[in-house]
Design an enzyme around this catalytic site. Structure first.
Site, PDB file in Angstrom:
ATOM      1  N   SER A  37       0.834  -1.207   0.000  1.00 54.97           N
ATOM      2  CA  SER A  37       0.000   0.000   0.000  1.00 54.97           C
ATOM      3  C   SER A  37       0.865   1.252   0.000  1.00 54.97           C
ATOM      4  O   SER A  37       0.381   2.345  -0.303  1.00 54.97           O
ATOM      5  CB  SER A  37      -0.936   0.000   1.203  1.00 54.97           C
ATOM      6  OG  SER A  37      -0.209  -0.034   2.407  1.00 54.97           O
ATOM      7  N   CYS A  38       2.150   1.109   0.316  1.00 53.41           N
ATOM      8  CA  CYS A  38       3.074   2.251   0.286  1.00 53.41           C
ATOM      9  C   CYS A  38       3.202   2.768  -1.145  1.00 53.41           C
ATOM     10  O   CYS A  38       2.926   2.061  -2.108  1.00 53.41           O
ATOM     11  CB  CYS A  38       4.451   1.852   0.793  1.00 53.41           C
ATOM     12  SG  CYS A  38       4.518   1.498   2.556  1.00 53.41           S
ATOM     13  N   LEU A  39       3.658   4.014  -1.255  1.00 52.16           N
ATOM     14  CA  LEU A  39       3.766   4.652  -2.553  1.00 52.16           C
ATOM     15  C   LEU A  39       5.191   5.146  -2.762  1.00 52.16           C
ATOM     16  O   LEU A  39       5.741   5.838  -1.908  1.00 52.16           O
ATOM     17  CB  LEU A  39       2.786   5.828  -2.629  1.00 52.16           C
ATOM     18  CG  LEU A  39       2.614   6.490  -3.987  1.00 52.16           C
ATOM     19  CD1 LEU A  39       1.949   5.526  -4.971  1.00 52.16           C
ATOM     20  CD2 LEU A  39       1.787   7.756  -3.866  1.00 52.16           C
TER      21      LEU A  39
END
Length: 173
Positions: A37-39
């Site tokens: 979910s990190c960007l």
């Protein structure tokens, strides 16, 4: 900033971990592993070849009074901090472009509404628009993890996805 591996003269990628960011120039390569979910947010100035990479974990640092201690943790504060550091190092604010990757929603939690991945992507896009930085490429969403490698000289963001077939595994943005 040059980091070398075991063979003399062969640069190794600089690892950018969760909630971290790095700014460099030229052929230095920045790499982030395990984006769920990190960007990953890559900003670069094609004229000066100065660029940076952030591995943002959450969308909104403005809501956290302690965000100044870890600006790379949040999509919005990571973008502002990367941009400021790049300009301090000689990048032209008006030439900076952005590429993003990650923001998967690997787990479903109906009670939370939109997943963290989707919120990270939305926060990054909002902040880039607010600052007038064009988003020129993206590889976001889905349900797979990613690893990215960014080189400021070319502005290339290489995205490798987990769990895909070999022919579709690596994309260049």
């Amino acid at each position: 900033m040059k980091t070398y591996g075991t063979e003399p003269g062969i640069p190794s990628p600089v690892r950018v971990g969760i909630s971290e960011f790095a700014v460099t120039e030229g052929d230095d390569t920045l790499k982030s592993y395990g984006l769920g979910s990190c960007l990953a947010i890559a900003l670069y100035d094609p004229e000066t070849e100065i660029g940076g990479l952030a591995h943002a974990m959450l969308p909104d640092g403005d809501a956290d009074e302690n965000s100044d201690r870890k600006p790379g943790k949040y999509a919005d504060t990571a973008i502002r901090t990367l941009l400021r550091r790049m300009v301090e190092n000689g990048a032209s604010y008006t030439s900076v472009e952005a590429k993003i990757a990650g923001g998967s929603d690997m787990f479903e939690f109906d009670s939370f509404g939109d997943g963290v991945g989707q919120r990270n992507v939305a926060a990054a896009k909002d902040e880039l628009e607010k600052l007038g930085v064009p988003l020129v490429a993206e590889d976001v969403g889905g349900e797979t993890g990613r690893t990215v490698e960014f080189t400021p000289r070319s502005g290339t963001l290489v995205v490798k996805s987990a769990g895909e077939s070999e022919e579709n595994e690596t994309r260049e943005l």
